[in-house]
Write a protein that holds these residues in place. Structure first.
Motif, PDB file in Angstrom:
ATOM      1  N   GLY B 308     113.894  40.212 113.980  1.00 40.55           N
ATOM      2  CA  GLY B 308     115.143  40.736 113.504  1.00 40.55           C
ATOM      3  C   GLY B 308     116.647  40.014 114.066  1.00 40.55           C
ATOM      4  N   ASN B 309     117.755  40.586 113.880  1.00 41.05           N
ATOM      5  CA  ASN B 309     118.790  39.826 114.228  1.00 41.05           C
ATOM      6  C   ASN B 309     119.519  40.703 115.116  1.00 41.05           C
ATOM      7  N   PHE B 310     120.724  40.368 115.928  1.00 45.18           N
ATOM      8  CA  PHE B 310     121.233  41.048 116.845  1.00 45.18           C
ATOM      9  C   PHE B 310     122.251  42.013 116.630  1.00 45.18           C
TER      10      PHE B 310
ATOM     11  N   GLY C 247     119.534  34.539 123.463  1.00 48.10           N
ATOM     12  CA  GLY C 247     119.027  35.191 122.074  1.00 48.10           C
ATOM     13  C   GLY C 247     119.134  34.048 121.132  1.00 48.10           C
ATOM     14  N   TYR C 248     118.130  33.630 120.389  1.00 44.14           N
ATOM     15  CA  TYR C 248     118.549  32.407 119.221  1.00 44.14           C
ATOM     16  C   TYR C 248     117.755  33.231 118.229  1.00 44.14           C
ATOM     17  N   TYR C 249     118.708  33.517 117.331  1.00 40.53           N
ATOM     18  CA  TYR C 249     118.696  34.244 115.914  1.00 40.53           C
ATOM     19  C   TYR C 249     118.741  33.393 114.695  1.00 40.53           C
ATOM     20  N   ASP C 250     118.494  34.016 113.576  1.00 44.74           N
ATOM     21  CA  ASP C 250     118.611  33.400 112.274  1.00 44.74           C
ATOM     22  C   ASP C 250     119.602  32.500 112.010  1.00 44.74           C
ATOM     23  N   HIS C 251     119.544  31.334 111.208  1.00 41.55           N
ATOM     24  CA  HIS C 251     120.714  30.346 110.802  1.00 41.55           C
ATOM     25  C   HIS C 251     121.486  30.081 112.089  1.00 41.55           C
ATOM     26  N   ASN C 252     120.792  29.697 113.085  1.00 37.29           N
ATOM     27  CA  ASN C 252     121.468  28.976 114.133  1.00 37.29           C
ATOM     28  C   ASN C 252     122.460  29.766 114.704  1.00 37.29           C
ATOM     29  N   SER C 253     122.096  31.216 114.925  1.00 33.33           N
ATOM     30  CA  SER C 253     123.118  32.010 115.694  1.00 33.33           C
ATOM     31  C   SER C 253     122.554  32.374 117.105  1.00 33.33           C
ATOM     32  N   PHE C 254     123.668  32.378 118.172  1.00 33.43           N
ATOM     33  CA  PHE C 254     123.168  32.459 119.391  1.00 33.43           C
ATOM     34  C   PHE C 254     123.988  33.816 119.955  1.00 33.43           C
ATOM     35  N   SER C 278     128.952  35.703 120.521  1.00 30.66           N
ATOM     36  CA  SER C 278     128.106  35.252 119.258  1.00 30.66           C
ATOM     37  C   SER C 278     128.530  33.844 119.055  1.00 30.66           C
ATOM     38  N   VAL C 279     127.489  33.083 119.083  1.00 24.69           N
ATOM     39  CA  VAL C 279     127.885  31.613 118.752  1.00 24.69           C
ATOM     40  C   VAL C 279     127.087  31.268 117.475  1.00 24.69           C
ATOM     41  N   PRO C 591     115.718  39.189 124.961  1.00 29.75           N
ATOM     42  CA  PRO C 591     116.621  38.218 125.300  1.00 29.75           C
ATOM     43  C   PRO C 591     115.707  37.281 126.508  1.00 29.75           C
ATOM     44  N   TYR C 592     116.393  36.115 126.736  1.00 32.44           N
ATOM     45  CA  TYR C 592     115.568  35.170 127.831  1.00 32.44           C
ATOM     46  C   TYR C 592     115.649  35.984 129.021  1.00 32.44           C
ATOM     47  N   THR C 593     116.798  36.299 129.743  1.00 32.72           N
ATOM     48  CA  THR C 593     116.779  37.096 130.728  1.00 32.72           C
ATOM     49  C   THR C 593     117.758  38.674 130.111  1.00 32.72           C
TER      50      THR C 593
END
Lengths: 88, 418, 1001
Positions: B308-310, C247-254, C278-279, C591-593
């Protein structure tokens, strides 16, 4: 977070939108003459495809327009975004 | 089957645990079975087990496209409860809860069903009304329910913010003492081992690719391991019901949505019960390992992606901190996503389909884990007798067309709202 | 305070001018600025740091970074305490207090270590096989299991610190500020791209901080400092230190978790302890480095066994000798540099044991430095408990499956530096849905096919030479910038770096046991998962990666298997006789950490969990002593208590005043929707069940809306305020949903209609004036409107002025009394409210709140949320007359379904307690026979209840099966959860003025 391309406002974060579900659902033109089955299918039954889906999004925190997005339900890739046809 | 006990454990310790047998066999599929169950999650395995145990039907195969219990059985927040208001739900989940109460012994596999109590918080006047109404219905249906005042709640869960400060102050709570949690993976493995011991063939890495239907009656399934003939076929693949039933040409009142769950880093015990809050969209318990296990709302759009998403994670974590301000310095360790069959009324579908010999157990929305024993039990009955048991009669596929939706939340025909 | 016996006199990235005092397990110690807690402990000679999760075995420091499985500590005390902090990442600060976790009474002597004595009873999954008899004792067993489990302690006080959120966009996000990441950031930024570079460390440089590498003949850190300085000078570059791309999420969001203040005892005033970024990046470069793998051999968990790269980093970066006498055990070249660096730092390096038969030039180099090189051997066991004493070494067969035996020797040492090869940190790549592939060259998972707009560079994609890292970084940065539209981005020339020829590694997933031994060989150090546990899982059929993880808990600890997952895969593959790629790979989940919950929640906690809406008259209500109650996002006045007045007395006073004199209430929260257009009436006809086309201008009408499934959705009045203009009102709770529903109908269902809807809730302040004297009050303030019964009859509408402010005046009533609703522009709301209140003084006007409103509406039998529960039909609520037979409307066709018209549906009724005294319990269920055994058939439920001060007895509304046919019958309202039971008489649902004469008067 997904980036939803609003045809009117451009790409915006998903949190600005409300989901409108399957865009291919069609309300029977004359409900009174629709069969029980047709009506049931319209209100309750969905194709629910695994893959590309035409769906509605509502730019709730923006222009308040519903529009159509073609999105892959497995990859979340946005394949197209189009305004709804307007008849005036 | 080698019985599991402290004695067999001690005996095997002497042989350095080198003599434990396989928990279940991995046979090649036979050409034909009396019953084929599609889906090797908790529900499918429980169905196979009860077909053998309750109905003497042992020529059964369970087909799993990947490995046992890795779908929603292994992706939930492990909550078990029967605190429903609408009658068919109440009776069905209570039956399931009763099966949970003897499950470890029945399966000879410790599923760690822990009756630590499930608490639903009331955070508005309307919720006080609604929860007392629900608690009253539960009690009159013979299900345990206790109303807790804010002070009683505070005494039970001292870390909960019971002050007036939160946006939605806690006014009271409904407790189901017999509710709790279980070890989710163990449920799949325990049913698999027990079903295997009764002769059920469990076939992993075997995806169903089609159905053979002859004059309105199902005759076989096409799989990645070949054609398997079947007298009857039960589908228990919640999350993918729409996809699998489409192979049989059926469309369902279901959409597939994404739900995420998460755990914190493990800490020493800090609260014992399951806490659920509708106002902050969060439900949390502490696992035996010490992790806070919690979840929130759906991501909110159709999805078959098990990720999912954040925003949904953020919302659930924010809800958690609003309930337990001292958890702010604990850390989110792992998140995962599962895909849910969301029905048009929030209740499951267990019963016959328009195709003879094809049965569906699906539409479990958020709540399939707790239903596992009950669902397997009634689904086995339905398949064995070709008719629903009284407990699942109301969960028929045609209830929407007849106007008998089971809408516990009253949200109407929008799947994402249930 | 002791000195720092293991600290070198010079070198390292520490500041000897700034000593820092801290305590560990109550002992006062000293380190330097630039230390981590782990390096400071090692400098002080402290090796035993914690106890393991299951067997409570003594554990030391394994790594120098985020992969640390063992050295977890409880930080600080009181409200700022934090469990499970990795000592390897905790930056030392003055006054830091840390304690070992999961041990009692102390880390030196821990009673829990008894678990280790009986460990033969506790193999993987033992709990699935026991604790089942007797069933009743499980909760007791579990109580003790829980006590034994867990690691640190959760804080019990609310967090005193604050957290915040940032949102950012960039052209190129670079995750990781080592050589590859810096190179990528430089290449991208020089093209003009907006770059965000984030690194988890306190400063940039990554692995270079712990190496003695050179660039252009000078220390590599000089190059790092120059690169950082250049980036920092560019306006469109954001450098984030102590910030993990988690975290690396949909549509290049971090999601980036920044820790601006974790390296100090207390954040500075107004400084956030955590900041969540949120990047959204057009392109990303993943330069996340690689994590060294431990080797799996007998008692490989003893304090003193450390990753070779970590030992090297402690020596180089912190000038700390992690031991006095070291043995190095490796299967690849990288550990040879570590051996040499340890020797340079003054550690006596006894030998380098290499599983490879021919280690090549690297072995030559260590021999030249006087270190023994022992190829074709392995460490099979170590001696020592809380402190390492010796490494036992034996030759191993060429295929690595057995000890060759014969030449056993024990080499005394207090440090065993191990290297089993390197795993690229592919976590973010995997989160992005990229496909991993197994690279035999380095025996590790590397990024394969990309799914999103990213590329990996450097060690993160398996390139381990410095020159390679820089080259790939420059290339990745330039490619990313060009992909983001900066066409001219070029690759800077790669500077000279010393690069040694490499001998390929020899995969060694587990060192075989010497014959007749049963040593514990740990794969997952934190969760105490051994090679034997992996074998047991396989033996029992838990033979795929996911089952293995779940059955043994491999990789499920706070380190999330960063040092153990690939080794576990390797061991499983070996046992199954299959290749690693054929087993599939494990999933790397975000998440990574770990991220603090406070950081995730930010400011939206406690009272700010949801927004707060206030009406224009809110301040007046406050001054008048109102208490408030949430209604949706709004806060509405609940009751206005006078000094000394009881809550219920105030509510009843307000209620009676409305029925006898006059009251006023703020109804601004009701949804107001302006609907205009040629087809507005037709549109209303389709969304409402009743007819609106014939409604004349200047008239209001009650409207009922259904969902498409036939259930009641919402209700309210709609007024025709112009020829083609209507004002719709909705309930407070459903205002947003109704608006969205109308937009759906207009835009999706019927785009051909010329009708438009816009929410005007916030534009208008709304005041309801109710009671027999309401007209008299209104007459004093109204202008331009005849408000007599003839001039403004019931359900009439006029525009005029109130208190000289343009106003909309509606003759509508919720209370059932003569009543008006006045809408004025919101900015004038407070003034008009005040004017009406002043004008009403001679009529004893009172403001009333939602409690009185609720009683008034129950007395009139009006339905609200309890009755509109989403399961009731119009007919259930007695609204059949509102269902037009002449037209279609939303939901009409669904009403034909059998389940919606059965006579035993629950119908709205009134209920009065038989004794006319006892309050009907809220949330009660209604039954016929209260003394039946469970399950008791339930006929219905109480939906609303109150004491009616106007009738002098309690009343209630409820929905009861076939209830309209039961008027006069006695039923029972039961509330087992509160212990109440009240006999009630079924009545019609309108208790006061059923004919509605008062509101028409």
């Amino acid at each position: 977070m997904m980036l939803i391309p609003c045809p009117w406002c451009g790409e915006r974060a998903q949190v600005e939108f409300a989901y409108g579900g399957d865009a291919t659902v069609k309300r029977p033109a004359d409900p009174a003459s629709a069969s029980d089955r047709e009506w049931h299918d319209y209100v309750f039954v969905r194709d629910n495809p695994k893959g590309p889906l035409d769906e509605l999004w509502y730019h709730a925190a923006g222009c308040r327009r519903y529009f159509r997005v073609r999105r892959d339900t497995v990859t979340h890739a946005i394949l197209a975004s189009t305004p709804l046809p307007e008849i005036t | 089957m080698t019985r599991y006990s402290i004695f067999s454990l001690a005996r095997n310790a002497l042989s350095h645990h080198e003599r434990w047998p396989l928990a279940w066999r991995s046979p090649e599929p036979k050409p034909a079975y009396d019953v084929v169950i599609i889906g090797g999650g908790g529900h499918g395995l429980a169905t196979a087990y009860y077909l053998a145990k309750e109905h003497g039907i042992t020529n059964v195969a369970v087909l799993e496209k990947s490995w046992l219990g890795l779908g929603n059985t292994g992706r939930n927040t492990t909550i078990v409860r029967s605190n429903y208001m609408i009658e068919p739900n109440a009776h069905f989940y209570e039956h399931s809860l009763k099966l949970w109460e003897g499950l470890s012994q029945d399966l000879n596999y410790n599923v760690m069903f822990s009756q630590r109590g499930v608490i639903n918080l009331a955070q508005s006047d309307a919720q006080v009304d609604a929860m007392q109404r629900r608690g009253n219905a539960m009690r009159l249906n013979g299900i345990d329910a206790v109303w807790l005042s804010r002070d009683q709640l505070k005494a039970m869960v001292p870390l909960l913010d019971c002050s007036d400060h939160p946006r939605y102050p806690i006014l009271g709570a409904l407790l189901q003492p017999r509710g709790g949690t279980a070890r989710h993976d163990a449920v799949a493995w325990g049913y698999a081992r027990a079903a295997d011991a009764r002769g059920v063939d469990i076939i992993q890495d075997c995806e169903v690719t089609g159905f053979r239907i002859d004059r309105g009656r199902v005759t076989a399934v096409e799989t990645t391991k070949g054609l398997i003939a079947a007298g009857k076929i039960g589908v228990a693949v919640a999350g993918h019901s729409g996809h699998v039933m489409a192979l049989a040409g059926l469309r369902l009142p279901i959409e597939t949505h994404l739900l995420q769950a998460m755990v914190s880093e493990p800490v020493k015990p800090c609260f014992d019960t399951v806490i659920s809050s509708g106002a902050t969209h969060c439900y949390v318990s502490q696992s035996d390992k010490g992790e806070l296990v919690f979840g929130g709302s759906l991501d909110g759009y159709n999805s078959y992606a098990q990720r999912g998403n954040f925003p949904a994670i953020s919302h659930a974590a924010t809800g958690l901190i609003s309930l337990f301000p001292s958890f702010s310095r604990l850390k989110l360790m792992r998140t995962w996503g599962g895909v849910m069959d969301m029905t048009m009324d929030g209740s499951p579908i267990i019963g016959r389909t328009p195709i003879d010999g094809l049965y569906l157990d699906g539409g479990w929305c958020y709540g399939g884990f707790k239903a596992t024993p009950g669902s397997g039990w009634v689904f086995a009955y339905t398949i064995a007798r070709d008719r629903p048991h009284a407990l699942n009669e109301a969960f028929s596929l045609d209830r929407f067309q007849r106007g008998f939706a089971l809408d516990e939340k009253g949200m109407g025909p929008t799947t994402g709202l249930h | 305070m002791a000195g720092q016996p293991f600290r070198g006199d010079e070198g390292g990235l520490i500041d000897r001018e700034r000593p820092i005092a801290f305590t560990f397990n109550g002992e006062r110690l000293q380190g330097y600025a630039g230390d981590t807690l782990a390096s400071a402990l090692l400098a002080n000679g402290i090796r035993l740091v914690g106890r393991s999760f299951k067997y409570h075995r003594p554990r030391g420091i394994v790594s120098a970074g985020a992969e640390e499985p063992n050295a977890l500590v409880q930080l600080a005390v009181g409200a700022r305490t934090e469990p499970n902090a990795r000592a390897t990442q905790v930056e030392l600060f003055e006054g830091l207090e840390a304690e070992s976790q999961n041990c009692w009474p102390g880390v030196g002597f821990d009673v829990g270590a008894l678990n280790g004595v009986f460990s033969s009873l506790f193999p993987a999954g033992f709990y699935y096989k026991t604790f089942m008899w007797p069933a009743s004792l499980w909760m007791t067993y579990e109580h003790w299991i829980r006590k034994m489990a867990g690691l640190g302690r959760a804080p019990v006080q609310p967090d005193p610190d604050r957290y915040e959120h940032r949102f950012a966009h960039c052209d190129v996000l670079v995750a990781g500020g080592g050589p590859a990441g810096l190179a990528a950031a430089l290449a991208a930024a020089r093209s003009g791209a907006r770059v965000i570079l984030a690194d988890e460390g306190a400063d940039f440089g990554g692995a270079l901080r712990g190496l003695r590498a050179t660039i252009e003949g000078r220390p590599a850190m000089n190059w790092v400092r120059a690169a950082v300085a250049e980036l920092a000078a560019m306006p469109d570059v954001v450098l984030l230190r102590r910030a993990t791309v988690a975290g690396y999420y949909d549509h290049n969001s971090f999601v980036v978790s920044e820790r601006p203040a974790e390296h100090m005892a207390v954040p500075a005033p107004f400084q956030a302890r955590g900041r969540l970024w949120s990047v959204r990046a057009k392109e990303a470069v993943l330069a996340t480095g690689a994590i060294e793998r431990p080797l799996v051999f007998g008692n490989n968990d003893r304090p003193g066994v450390m990753l070779a790269s970590a030992a090297q980093a402690y020596a180089n970066r912190f000038a700390v000798r992690p031991g006095s006498r070291a043995v190095v055990f490796t299967n690849n070249d990288s550990a040879y540099e570590a051996a040499l660096d340890l020797a340079r730092a003054g550690v006596s390096v006894a030998a380098v044991i290499d599983a490879r038969e021919d280690p090549g030039p690297a072995a030559r180099r260590v021999r030249e430095a006087g270190i023994e090189s022992i190829p074709g051997h392995a460490v099979i066991n170590v001696q020592g408990g809380r402190k390492l004493k010796a490494a036992e070494v034996m030759a191993i067969n060429g295929d690595g499956t057995a000890c060759a035996g014969g030449d056993w020797r024990a080499i005394p040492c207090d440090l065993l530096a191990v290297s089993g090869g390197w795993n690229p940190a592919v976590h973010l790549f995997s989160q992005s849905r990229g496909k991993l592939r197994f690279d035999d060259r380095i025996a590790a998972l590397v990024p394969g096919e990309s799914f999103q707009r990213e590329r990996s560079a450097g060690a993160a994609r398996g390139t381990f030479t410095l020159r390679g890292c820089l080259a790939e970084g420059f290339r990745a940065g330039a490619v990313a910038a060009r992909a983001a539209g900066f066409d001219k981005a070029g690759e800077p020339p790669v500077p000279d770096c010393d690069t040694q020829a490499e001998t390929p590694l020899r995969p060694l997933w587990v060192v075989p046991l010497p014959k007749h031994t049963r040593l514990k060989r740990f794969v997952d150090l934190q969760n105490d998962v051994t090679a034997e546990d992996v074998a047991l899982a396989l033996r029992e059929g838990y033979d795929n990666v996911e089952h293995l993880k779940r059955y043994t808990t491999l990789g499920m600890g706070t380190d999330q298997g960063r040092t153990s997952n690939v080794s576990g895969l390797g061991i499983l593959a070996g046992l199954r006789g299959k290749s690693i790629p054929s087993l599939g790979t494990t999933t790397f989940r975000p998440p990574y950490t770990a991220i603090p919950f406070g950081t995730i929640a930010g400011r939206e906690i406690g009272h700010h969990f949801a927004p707060t809406r206030r009406s224009a008259m809110h301040a007046w209500h406050e001054q008048a002593g109102a208490s408030f109650i949430p209604a949706g996002l709004w806060f509405r006045p609940q009751v206005y208590r006078r000094p000394g007045e009881g809550m219920m007395d105030a509510i009843y006073r307000e209620t009676k005043s409305v029925r006898t004199t006059v009251g006023m209430i703020d109804v601004s929260t009701l949804g107001k929707i302006d609907i205009q257009g040629r087809d507005a009436a037709l549109f209303l006809d389709r969304v409402y069940t009743n007819n609106f086309r014939k409604l004349p201008v200047g008239k209001a009408r009650y409207g009922l809306m259904l969902r498409e499934d036939g259930m009641v959705f919402d209700d309210g009045t709609t007024t025709r305020i112009g020829e083609s203009r209507y004002l719709m009102t909705t309930t407070t709770a459903r205002a947003g949903e109704v608006m969205r529903h109308l937009e759906y109908c207009l835009q999706v269902l019927w785009p051909e209609l010329d009708a438009y809807a816009v929410s005007v809730t916030e534009e208008w302040a709304a005041i309801a004036l109710a009671g027999p004297a309401s007209r008299s009050v209104l007459e004093r303030v109204v202008g331009g409107v005849d408000v007599s019964n003839e001039g403004l009859p019931y359900m009439g509408y006029r525009e005029g002025t109130v208190a000289e402010v343009p106003a909309r005046i509606f003759r509508i009533s919720f209370s059932g009394e003569l009543a008006y609703e006045i809408n004025v522009p919101a900015d004038y709301g407070a003034a008009v409210w005040e004017a009406i209140h002043t004008a009403g003084r001679s009529f004893d006007i009172i403001p009333y709140g939602t409690e009185a409103l609720s009683i008034l509406r129950i007395e009139k039998g009006h339905v609200v949320s309890g009755e509109l529960n989403g399961r009731t039909t119009a007919d259930d609520l007695g609204f059949s007359a509102f269902l037009s037979k002449e037209k279609d409307f939303i939901g009409k066709r669904s009403l034909a379904r059998e389940g919606l018209w059965r006579p035993d549906r629950k119908q709205l009724v009134g209920l009065i307690p038989v004794d006319k005294k006892t309050r009907v319990p809220r949330g009660a269920q209604i039954v016929e026979d209260p003394d039946r055994e469970t399950p008791v058939p339930m006929l219905g439920e109480i939906t609303s209840q109150c004491y009616s001060p106007n009738l002098g007895h309690p009343i209630a509304l409820g929905i009861v099966a076939g209830g309209r046919a039961l008027h006069g019958r006695t039923l029972h309202a039961l509330s087992p959860v509160t212990g109440e039971r009240v006999p009630v008489t079924v009545t019609p649902n309108v208790f006061i003025d059923p004919k509605g004469e008062r509101l028409r008067g």
